[in-house]
Every structure is written in C-alpha cells, then in structure tokens.
Motif scaffolding. Structure first.
Motif, PDB file in Angstrom:
ATOM      1  N   VAL A  91       3.490  60.925  58.516  1.00 55.02           N
ATOM      2  CA  VAL A  91       3.598  59.510  58.138  1.00 55.02           C
ATOM      3  C   VAL A  91       2.949  58.644  59.226  1.00 55.02           C
ATOM      4  O   VAL A  91       2.195  57.709  58.927  1.00 55.02           O
ATOM      5  N   GLU A  92       3.212  58.989  60.469  1.00 52.92           N
ATOM      6  CA  GLU A  92       2.657  58.216  61.578  1.00 52.92           C
ATOM      7  C   GLU A  92       1.120  58.250  61.547  1.00 52.92           C
ATOM      8  O   GLU A  92       0.460  57.224  61.741  1.00 52.92           O
ATOM      9  N   LYS A  93       0.580  59.432  61.260  1.00 49.89           N
ATOM     10  CA  LYS A  93      -0.871  59.591  61.179  1.00 49.89           C
ATOM     11  C   LYS A  93      -1.441  58.721  60.039  1.00 49.89           C
ATOM     12  O   LYS A  93      -2.453  58.039  60.207  1.00 49.89           O
ATOM     13  N   ALA A  94      -0.739  58.741  58.900  1.00 51.35           N
ATOM     14  CA  ALA A  94      -1.190  57.949  57.743  1.00 51.35           C
ATOM     15  C   ALA A  94      -1.127  56.451  58.053  1.00 51.35           C
ATOM     16  O   ALA A  94      -1.997  55.677  57.631  1.00 51.35           O
ATOM     17  N   LEU A  95      -0.105  56.032  58.802  1.00 52.40           N
ATOM     18  CA  LEU A  95       0.008  54.611  59.173  1.00 52.40           C
ATOM     19  C   LEU A  95      -1.136  54.207  60.120  1.00 52.40           C
ATOM     20  O   LEU A  95      -1.697  53.116  59.998  1.00 52.40           O
ATOM     21  N   LYS A  96      -1.485  55.110  61.041  1.00 57.44           N
ATOM     22  CA  LYS A  96      -2.586  54.814  61.976  1.00 57.44           C
ATOM     23  C   LYS A  96      -3.915  54.716  61.227  1.00 57.44           C
ATOM     24  O   LYS A  96      -4.749  53.859  61.531  1.00 57.44           O
ATOM     25  N   GLN A  97      -4.085  55.590  60.251  1.00 59.32           N
ATOM     26  CA  GLN A  97      -5.285  55.562  59.415  1.00 59.32           C
ATOM     27  C   GLN A  97      -5.348  54.249  58.629  1.00 59.32           C
ATOM     28  O   GLN A  97      -6.402  53.608  58.547  1.00 59.32           O
ATOM     29  N   ALA A  98      -4.199  53.837  58.087  1.00 55.44           N
ATOM     30  CA  ALA A  98      -4.126  52.576  57.325  1.00 55.44           C
ATOM     31  C   ALA A  98      -4.479  51.398  58.232  1.00 55.44           C
ATOM     32  O   ALA A  98      -5.161  50.462  57.811  1.00 55.44           O
ATOM     33  N   LEU A  99      -4.022  51.447  59.470  1.00 59.90           N
ATOM     34  CA  LEU A  99      -4.306  50.370  60.434  1.00 59.90           C
ATOM     35  C   LEU A  99      -5.812  50.254  60.683  1.00 59.90           C
ATOM     36  O   LEU A  99      -6.360  49.155  60.742  1.00 59.90           O
ATOM     37  N   LYS A 100      -6.481  51.411  60.788  1.00 58.12           N
ATOM     38  CA  LYS A 100      -7.936  51.411  61.004  1.00 58.12           C
ATOM     39  C   LYS A 100      -8.679  50.750  59.854  1.00 58.12           C
ATOM     40  O   LYS A 100      -9.696  50.080  60.043  1.00 58.12           O
ATOM     41  N   GLN A 101      -8.158  50.980  58.625  1.00 59.07           N
ATOM     42  CA  GLN A 101      -8.879  50.505  57.440  1.00 59.07           C
ATOM     43  C   GLN A 101      -8.472  49.114  56.977  1.00 59.07           C
ATOM     44  O   GLN A 101      -9.156  48.507  56.161  1.00 59.07           O
ATOM     45  N   GLU A 102      -7.343  48.615  57.482  1.00 59.29           N
ATOM     46  CA  GLU A 102      -6.810  47.342  57.003  1.00 59.29           C
ATOM     47  C   GLU A 102      -7.706  46.180  57.442  1.00 59.29           C
ATOM     48  O   GLU A 102      -8.065  46.078  58.610  1.00 59.29           O
ATOM     49  N   THR A 103      -8.055  45.317  56.480  1.00 58.87           N
ATOM     50  CA  THR A 103      -8.909  44.178  56.808  1.00 58.87           C
ATOM     51  C   THR A 103      -8.112  42.883  56.984  1.00 58.87           C
ATOM     52  O   THR A 103      -8.606  41.926  57.551  1.00 58.87           O
ATOM     53  N   SER A 104      -6.880  42.846  56.466  1.00 57.33           N
ATOM     54  CA  SER A 104      -6.067  41.642  56.616  1.00 57.33           C
ATOM     55  C   SER A 104      -5.471  41.598  58.022  1.00 57.33           C
ATOM     56  O   SER A 104      -4.917  42.584  58.503  1.00 57.33           O
ATOM     57  N   LYS A 105      -5.582  40.431  58.659  1.00 58.96           N
ATOM     58  CA  LYS A 105      -5.101  40.285  60.041  1.00 58.96           C
ATOM     59  C   LYS A 105      -3.574  40.446  60.071  1.00 58.96           C
ATOM     60  O   LYS A 105      -3.033  41.179  60.901  1.00 58.96           O
ATOM     61  N   THR A 106      -2.903  39.761  59.145  1.00 57.55           N
ATOM     62  CA  THR A 106      -1.440  39.875  59.075  1.00 57.55           C
ATOM     63  C   THR A 106      -1.046  41.318  58.754  1.00 57.55           C
ATOM     64  O   THR A 106      -0.106  41.861  59.329  1.00 57.55           O
ATOM     65  N   GLY A 107      -1.788  41.945  57.847  1.00 57.49           N
ATOM     66  CA  GLY A 107      -1.528  43.340  57.483  1.00 57.49           C
ATOM     67  C   GLY A 107      -1.610  44.252  58.702  1.00 57.49           C
ATOM     68  O   GLY A 107      -0.752  45.116  58.897  1.00 57.49           O
ATOM     69  N   ARG A 108      -2.626  44.015  59.529  1.00 54.00           N
ATOM     70  CA  ARG A 108      -2.776  44.833  60.746  1.00 54.00           C
ATOM     71  C   ARG A 108      -1.610  44.606  61.708  1.00 54.00           C
ATOM     72  O   ARG A 108      -1.083  45.547  62.289  1.00 54.00           O
ATOM     73  N   GLU A 109      -1.215  43.342  61.843  1.00 55.31           N
ATOM     74  CA  GLU A 109      -0.087  43.035  62.743  1.00 55.31           C
ATOM     75  C   GLU A 109       1.179  43.754  62.283  1.00 55.31           C
ATOM     76  O   GLU A 109       1.931  44.290  63.092  1.00 55.31           O
ATOM     77  N   ILE A 110       1.401  43.759  60.964  1.00 52.88           N
ATOM     78  CA  ILE A 110       2.614  44.410  60.445  1.00 52.88           C
ATOM     79  C   ILE A 110       2.553  45.923  60.678  1.00 52.88           C
ATOM     80  O   ILE A 110       3.534  46.530  61.108  1.00 52.88           O
ATOM     81  N   LEU A 111       1.393  46.521  60.431  1.00 56.29           N
ATOM     82  CA  LEU A 111       1.260  47.971  60.663  1.00 56.29           C
ATOM     83  C   LEU A 111       1.495  48.304  62.133  1.00 56.29           C
ATOM     84  O   LEU A 111       2.122  49.321  62.465  1.00 56.29           O
ATOM     85  N   GLN A 112       1.024  47.419  63.027  1.00 56.85           N
ATOM     86  CA  GLN A 112       1.266  47.639  64.464  1.00 56.85           C
ATOM     87  C   GLN A 112       2.764  47.552  64.782  1.00 56.85           C
ATOM     88  O   GLN A 112       3.289  48.344  65.561  1.00 56.85           O
ATOM     89  N   GLN A 113       3.444  46.593  64.136  1.00 59.79           N
ATOM     90  CA  GLN A 113       4.896  46.463  64.362  1.00 59.79           C
ATOM     91  C   GLN A 113       5.639  47.700  63.861  1.00 59.79           C
ATOM     92  O   GLN A 113       6.581  48.170  64.493  1.00 59.79           O
ATOM     93  N   ILE A 114       5.192  48.226  62.721  1.00 58.92           N
ATOM     94  CA  ILE A 114       5.834  49.424  62.152  1.00 58.92           C
ATOM     95  C   ILE A 114       5.650  50.620  63.102  1.00 58.92           C
ATOM     96  O   ILE A 114       6.584  51.388  63.342  1.00 58.92           O
ATOM     97  N   LEU A 115       4.442  50.749  63.667  1.00 55.57           N
ATOM     98  CA  LEU A 115       4.178  51.860  64.592  1.00 55.57           C
ATOM     99  C   LEU A 115       4.957  51.684  65.897  1.00 55.57           C
ATOM    100  O   LEU A 115       5.495  52.650  66.450  1.00 55.57           O
TER     101      LEU A 115
END
Lengths: 163, 274
Positions: free
Chosen positions: B28-52
């Motif tokens: 799951v952690e690997k998939a979240l990191k992959q999602a972070l790399k591909q995410e184009t929304s700034k807020t989306g990236r911030e949330i993925l970083q908070q989750i990690l």
C-alpha cells in the motif's frame, strides 16, 4: 498561505473563508459524532455559540499521550442534526467527504485528511470529556489544538470544493 | 492429525490485530508513493504526503493508522489435517481480538445490536470467515476495515444476459456516487458471480490480494475510475483509486450478482501461517 482561526468565532470571522482556503485552527474544538449529535439536538449540555465541531471519535489514549489517533468521520451522516446545531450557534464543522451546501447554510464546512489520524493527533494539546461519557469513544469531548490543518470545503456563500 | 492449541491461535490473532492497525503494509505504501509521483493536483499531493507521513508516525509510535480500527475480519484457512486442541476455535479467535484491541489502545467499534447501538467495548464478535482446505497448516488473516468506506459499498443483481458494459457502469457509478466519502485513494474489491451472499464475500476476499491490478479488465476499470477526477479525499485529482481487484465465482443460470466493496487507503491486512 494559511488563515488562522480560533474559537469562539463570529459571523465576520467565517465570512472571510473561501472555498479551497487552507486554515490552521488554534484553541478549543468540540468533538462529537452520530450518537452525541442525536442527544445534543434535544438538549445541548453547553453553550454552542461561536463553536467548532469536529466529527470524530478518537482511539483510547495510550499512557503518556494527550489523546489517541483522531481523524475525521464521514460528515454527511450528521446532516439531519446540523441545521439545528447551526441555529444554536455552531459556526464551523470539520469532517470528511461530500456534503450538501444547503444543509450548511450559515456555517462553514472544513475537511481534514481521513485516515491521517496519528498525524492529526499531534496537533492536539489537551483533551477532556464534556458529556455523554457513557458513549465511550463517542462521548462529547473538548480538545485544544495548535496548528490543526484543514481545508475550506464549503464556504458561507455555499460554494463547494466537491464536484 | 497436527495439533494446534487454542492459545497459539489467540496469541497469533492478538499480534496480527496490533500489526495490522499500526503498520501500513509495504504494497500500500508503495502504491501511495507511486500515486504521489503521478498526482497533478497540488492539494492532492499534499494529502498524499500527509497520508505517508501518518503511516510513518503510526509505525514508529505504534499508534493506530486510523482512529477507526474497524470491525475485525478474520479469514481462516484451516487444513483438514489440523486438530484444534484445548477449547473452541471461535473463542480463541475472539479472545485474540479482544486482547489485541485492549493492548494496542485500539478503538472498539463493534456494536452488539444494530438498533440499540450498545457498544460492549471489546470489538467483539470478530467477523469470522472459515474455509477448510487440504493440508496440515492454519492460515490466519486479519483485516481491520473502517465503517465509512464499508458504507459506500453496493450490490446489484444483474440479468444473466447483461453486458460487460452495464457491469462496468455499475462499478464506476458506485465509486462516482460515494467514493469521495470513503477516504480515497481507494482500494476497490469487485465480486462477480456466486449468490446474493457470496458476491460481497468474493469482493471482500479480493481485497486480501497484494495491491496491484493485474488483468486487462481490472486495469480498464481502474483507468475509468481514475478518470473521474475525485482524487485524494475527494478534493480533485488523479488518484481516486490505487488498485481494483476482481474475483469471479460460479453462479445460477438466472443470476449475475455484482458486488463492489470499497476500501479506504488505510488498508490494514496481515497474515500468518501456523
């Protein structure tokens, strides 16, 4: 750029919040979810004027901690009770997920990341049960927070961040 | 017959409850990191970083990843050459859950009655699914699953002549309608076939797989879902789902049940073989 908020809030304080704004909350926040809402709408055990409600119920507090993990629960489950609590003076609600702006009229809805409960617990500096202790983790609490990060999801004009 | 004492089973369930709730699995952690790399929304990236970041704190301090420590689902695969000694298997599982939730300061979210809503504060009973398999081993899988995501799940009884497109539309619509409330990026389990009771179980069991869509159909559905734009926490973005798993089962000539079991990013599954 973050906007700082501190309860008790006035209508003027929440008027400046616009959908998408990032805010940092300091001070006292009430914590309640389904069963506490059901009780509060009948007879509120405290003055709600200007207050903030966070939809949550934390994990039990481990030794040497202020509080356990405390992330948001789904906000829309509280919709049936929200207008009555807004009439009693609630200015801000905090949760996760989509909501109907009509339900929120007269208040502002903020979201915090769901499932980031351990991280969010780090912004809590004080916690106590105010009422309904018999509900266990669902009791009505008051927490004190510092730098509690949230995003404006529905503003006073009824604009929503959700598509 | 190979003998396994109930104490061994209770201790294993206890340990798995603690691990599942505090240690996010590496897939799951690997998939979240992959999602972070591909995410184009700034807020989306911030949330993925908070989750990690949250996963890091939870692991280090042994704090629950999510305050909703869920119902405790226990999947048992018991070899037919195993004899459980010193008492009841069901009681051993429940003892393990009770102990784990107490020791780990985990939230007890199981009510004893759906209408009176009484919460005995033990997180019991565990939701147990047992399968008898060949061999002399006992596999125990613990999945702790939150109520918010579970509430967004759905089942539909299709006609046997329904098209694949109709099934796709139902799966995508389920995510479109409720996905924002279920803590995206999601993990989606789909069960196709079986009966009215079996399809949701197929969907739930598909969640136990390591994260990663593999078949062509799974990938197609995942792409459609990630084009919805729901994004992390429903605030917009590419990462609506990390993966979609699909499990099929035989069914009646009149039936074609399809169940969608929605799981949040705080996907908590741990297994051990005794």
């Amino acid at each position: 750029m973050h906007i700082e908020l501190k309860a008790p809030l006035s209508d003027n304080d929440i008027k400046k919040l616009k959908v998408g704004d990032k805010v940092l909350i300091a001070g006292k926040i009430l914590v309640a979810r389904d069963l506490a809402h059901q009780k509060m709408v009948k007879k509120s055990p405290l003055d709600l004027n200007g207050s903030i409600i966070y939809y949550a119920s934390p994990t039990p507090t481990p030794p040497h901690y202020t509080i356990g993990s405390i992330g948001p629960t789904t906000a829309t489950r509280m919709d049936a009770f929200t207008p009555a609590l807004i009439r009693k003076g609630i200015k801000i609600t905090i949760g996760k997920g989509k909501r109907d702006p009509k339900v929120m009229a007269g208040s502002v809805y903020l979201v915090v990341p769901g499932g980031a409960a351990a991280l969010l617990s780090k912004s809590v500096v004080n916690s106590k049960v105010l009422a309904y202790a018999e509900l266990g983790s669902e009791a009505l609490r008051e927490i004190e927070v510092v730098g509690f990060p949230a995003i404006v999801a529905i503003d006073l004009k009824g604009r929503s961040i959700f598509k | 017959m190979r003998q396994i004492p109930t104490k061994k089973i209770a201790d294993t369930v206890n340990a798995l409850c603690l691990q599942a709730n505090t240690e996010l699995t590496s897939d799951v952690e690997k998939a979240l990191k992959q999602a972070l790399k591909q995410e184009t929304s700034k807020t989306g990236r911030e949330i993925l970083q908070q989750i990690l970041e949250n996963a890091k704190i939870a692991r280090k301090e042994k704090l629950p990843i999510c305050q909703d420590c869920g119902l405790a689902f226990i999947f048992i695969e018991i070899g037919q050459e195993v004899k459980v000694t010193d008492g009841s298997l069901t009681k051993a599982i429940n003892d393990g859950v009770k102990q784990g939730y107490k020791q780990g300061y985990l939230r007890k979210s199981t009510t004893s009655d759906p209408l009176t809503r009484e919460n005995p504060g033990t997180n019991l009973p565990a939701m147990v699914h047992t399968e008898i398999v060949p061999g002399n081993k006992l596999k125990i899988t613990v999945m702790t699953k939150g109520g918010g995501a579970e509430n967004c799940s759905a089942i539909k009884m299709f006609k046997p002549t329904s098209s694949k497109n109709e099934i796709d539309d139902f799966i995508v619509a389920t995510v479109k309608n409720n996905g924002a409330n279920a803590c995206p990026p999601l993990i989606i389990g789909v069960g196709i076939g079986g009966s009215f009771d079996q399809a949701p179980l197929l969907a739930k069991k598909s969640l136990l797989r390591k994260v990663g869509s593999s078949s062509k159909w799974e990938k197609e559905l995942l792409n459609k879902i990630n084009r919805l734009g729901i994004g992390p926490m429903g605030l917009g973005g590419k990462a609506t789902a990390l993966t979609l798993h699909l499990k099929k089962g035989p069914c009646h000539i009149s039936s074609l049940p399809v169940a969608v079991n929605i799981e949040c990013h705080a996907h908590r599954v741990k297994s051990t073989i005794i």
